[in-house]
Design a protein around this motif. Sequence first.
Motif, mmCIF file in Angstrom:
data_model
loop_
_atom_site.group_PDB
_atom_site.id
_atom_site.type_symbol
_atom_site.label_atom_id
_atom_site.label_comp_id
_atom_site.label_asym_id
_atom_site.label_seq_id
_atom_site.Cartn_x
_atom_site.Cartn_y
_atom_site.Cartn_z
ATOM 1 N N SER A 175 -0.389 3.943 0.293
ATOM 2 C CA SER A 175 0.443 5.520 0.110
ATOM 3 C C SER A 175 1.496 5.373 -1.064
ATOM 4 O O SER A 175 1.389 6.513 -1.576
ATOM 5 C CB SER A 175 1.056 5.767 1.623
ATOM 6 N N TYR A 176 1.926 4.550 -1.445
ATOM 7 C CA TYR A 176 3.024 4.516 -2.445
ATOM 8 C C TYR A 176 2.585 4.911 -3.947
ATOM 9 O O TYR A 176 2.859 5.976 -4.674
ATOM 10 C CB TYR A 176 3.922 3.366 -2.575
ATOM 11 N N PRO A 177 1.453 4.114 -4.245
ATOM 12 C CA PRO A 177 0.776 4.787 -5.616
ATOM 13 C C PRO A 177 0.048 6.012 -5.703
ATOM 14 O O PRO A 177 0.298 6.758 -6.671
ATOM 15 C CB PRO A 177 -0.193 3.597 -5.895
ATOM 16 N N ALA A 178 -0.238 6.313 -4.436
ATOM 17 C CA ALA A 178 -0.772 7.642 -4.188
ATOM 18 C C ALA A 178 0.254 8.732 -4.331
ATOM 19 O O ALA A 178 -0.181 9.711 -5.014
ATOM 20 C CB ALA A 178 -1.781 7.901 -3.020
ATOM 21 N N MET B 106 9.084 8.897 4.615
ATOM 22 C CA MET B 106 8.939 9.926 5.735
ATOM 23 C C MET B 106 7.448 9.615 6.249
ATOM 24 O O MET B 106 7.120 9.603 7.494
ATOM 25 C CB MET B 106 8.806 11.349 5.003
ATOM 26 N N LEU B 107 6.398 9.129 5.471
ATOM 27 C CA LEU B 107 5.291 8.811 5.818
ATOM 28 C C LEU B 107 5.098 7.524 6.882
ATOM 29 O O LEU B 107 4.451 7.464 7.902
ATOM 30 C CB LEU B 107 4.130 8.295 4.393
ATOM 31 N N GLN B 108 6.100 6.434 6.510
ATOM 32 C CA GLN B 108 6.388 5.370 7.205
ATOM 33 C C GLN B 108 6.876 5.644 8.655
ATOM 34 O O GLN B 108 6.255 5.461 9.608
ATOM 35 C CB GLN B 108 7.320 4.324 6.553
ATOM 36 N N HIS B 109 7.851 6.297 8.809
ATOM 37 C CA HIS B 109 8.602 6.753 9.990
ATOM 38 C C HIS B 109 7.763 7.756 10.814
ATOM 39 O O HIS B 109 7.702 7.601 12.059
ATOM 40 C CB HIS B 109 9.811 7.367 9.965
ATOM 41 N N LEU B 110 6.964 8.785 10.152
ATOM 42 C CA LEU B 110 6.288 9.467 10.913
ATOM 43 C C LEU B 110 4.814 8.810 11.445
ATOM 44 O O LEU B 110 4.579 8.885 12.454
ATOM 45 C CB LEU B 110 5.796 10.808 10.243
ATOM 46 N N GLY B 111 4.646 7.880 10.586
ATOM 47 C CA GLY B 111 3.375 7.051 11.004
ATOM 48 C C GLY B 111 3.812 6.135 12.213
ATOM 49 O O GLY B 111 3.013 5.901 12.975
ATOM 50 N N PRO C 43 4.135 -0.527 13.872
ATOM 51 C CA PRO C 43 5.330 -0.439 14.198
ATOM 52 C C PRO C 43 6.428 -1.296 13.477
ATOM 53 O O PRO C 43 7.729 -1.190 13.542
ATOM 54 C CB PRO C 43 5.363 -0.366 15.727
ATOM 55 N N SER C 44 5.891 -2.493 13.247
ATOM 56 C CA SER C 44 6.628 -3.763 12.681
ATOM 57 C C SER C 44 6.968 -3.522 11.102
ATOM 58 O O SER C 44 7.875 -4.338 10.837
ATOM 59 C CB SER C 44 6.426 -4.981 13.058
ATOM 60 N N TYR C 45 6.200 -2.480 10.751
ATOM 61 C CA TYR C 45 6.363 -2.623 9.163
ATOM 62 C C TYR C 45 7.644 -2.175 8.687
ATOM 63 O O TYR C 45 8.280 -1.183 9.196
ATOM 64 C CB TYR C 45 5.301 -1.605 8.565
ATOM 65 N N VAL C 46 8.023 -2.616 7.704
ATOM 66 C CA VAL C 46 9.539 -2.379 7.061
ATOM 67 C C VAL C 46 9.400 -2.211 5.576
ATOM 68 O O VAL C 46 9.140 -3.250 5.031
ATOM 69 C CB VAL C 46 10.811 -3.318 7.566
ATOM 70 N N ALA C 47 9.768 -1.229 4.996
ATOM 71 C CA ALA C 47 9.719 -1.016 3.745
ATOM 72 C C ALA C 47 10.925 -1.705 2.853
ATOM 73 O O ALA C 47 12.044 -1.530 3.710
ATOM 74 C CB ALA C 47 9.542 0.483 3.256
ATOM 75 N N ILE D 146 -0.808 2.608 5.001
ATOM 76 C CA ILE D 146 -0.849 3.530 6.156
ATOM 77 C C ILE D 146 -2.430 3.706 6.741
ATOM 78 O O ILE D 146 -3.214 3.629 5.610
ATOM 79 C CB ILE D 146 -0.440 4.811 5.966
ATOM 80 N N ASP D 147 -2.672 3.895 8.056
ATOM 81 C CA ASP D 147 -4.102 4.074 8.315
ATOM 82 C C ASP D 147 -4.212 5.696 8.325
ATOM 83 O O ASP D 147 -3.509 6.298 9.197
ATOM 84 C CB ASP D 147 -4.139 3.349 9.875
ATOM 85 N N LEU D 148 -5.206 6.048 7.517
ATOM 86 C CA LEU D 148 -5.077 7.416 7.285
ATOM 87 C C LEU D 148 -6.574 7.939 7.860
ATOM 88 O O LEU D 148 -7.574 7.463 7.467
ATOM 89 C CB LEU D 148 -5.159 7.711 5.866
ATOM 90 N N ARG D 149 -6.296 9.046 8.402
ATOM 91 C CA ARG D 149 -7.596 9.837 8.998
ATOM 92 C C ARG D 149 -7.466 11.174 8.649
ATOM 93 O O ARG D 149 -6.261 11.902 8.301
ATOM 94 C CB ARG D 149 -7.485 9.640 10.568
#
Length: 443
Positions: free
Chosen positions: A141-144, A267-272, A417-421, A437-440
């Motif tokens: 997600s970051y480079p995108a 925001m993507l991280q925490h909403l995910g 849930p364990s991911y920390v940026a 992220i797992d994107l759908r």
Amino acid sequence: MTVRELPQIRREDRGLPVLGRALAYARDPVALFERQWEHYGPVAPLRGLGGTWVMLLGPDACQAAFQNGEKAFANGPAWSQLVGPFFDRGLMLLDFDEHRLHRRIMQEAFTRPRLEGYAGGMHPAIERGLATWAPASGFRSYPALKQLTLDIAADIFMGGAEDATPEEMERVNRAFVACVQAAGAMVRKDLPLTRWGRAHRGREVLEQWLRHYLPSRRARLTDDLFSQLCHIETDGGERFSDDDVVNHMIFLMMAAHDTSTITLSTMLQHLGQHPGWQERCRAESAALGPRPSLAELDGLISLDLVMKECLRLRAPVPVVVRQTVKDVVVEGVRIPADTFVIVAAQFSHLRPDLWTDPTSFDPERFSEVRREDRSHRFAWEPFGGGVHKCLGLFFAGMEVKAVMHHLLRSHEWSVDPSYVAPLNNHSLPFPTDGQPIDLRTRP
């Protein structure tokens, strides 16, 4: 009030010769903030690049530097040490009367009517960008996001770089990244294979790119920011020169797409990781049309709470720098003239005496019922304060909400849930994992 002299740096806090504690900051900024606070309090000496610096910690100390009532703190000399050759003459590097003049001209490009125009103009760029986001497990997600925010900046700030190829825009993106990462350079000479050298090449790319379009923007007034900076004029007849326009465009485009990328990725991280909040935000966006106005974006209350909380947890600019131009007393400690100062706003965002469970994701802390950000005027300061408070803060909020609005309507995603940026410190490259992220795609 008793005035104390700046304490001596403890032997164990001196770090490496020349580099000082720079590596400690690069590894873990928050750990360094905590150590400095425990050892020295709100006015903490620090061995940095080139000698002794001072770190200001806590909202009272930060307030003294941001409000700058005695006009003792200057931006330009300090930022010039970190990124001066690459963002030369940008608004952040100007001070006092000159800064006031340039800010007065530039703020004409950020009035409410112009923001409304920018809001309408950014939707096509967002739609084009998100159309390329293919569903994937582990989507980077970051480079995108970095590419998306640059494309938005090209549309809104440049009116679309009409003859630019995707390869050229990628080259521009790399140039911005090189200039930003120069802040963490250990070797500060224009040498091959160094960050400083790459930043010099990046600045050349950006100047050539903007000067290519400058004549057309001077010739005709359009709605994009580049054209506005070429034509805006104060009531007193003050305008920007060509060099002013180029310098301000380089700084503004960097600030617009670099800081927005960091906020969006957080925001993507925490909403995910918090699907309940993702659905709550999605419900508000679903009630609007696909291209909301500025007023409608302002009305996305849940998204606003999430954005503020993410700015607290991971400020896009965790520290700012100043240099004292005369002796000044902060929190009872005398800071000598010609001292480089680090104003650590991020530390205030994580203090348990200001915030309930400060490391947890809790957007409701910004709700009207709680308003924990009112515990101190400078408890929450992601945009700085005083005369140097970010001029584009409303534009940034509008852009972030617009991107998230489209993303919530078109996609769903989840994050481990364990991911920390890593906390951004502007000295590191992109996260090596790209913030997966797992994107759908939504039906």
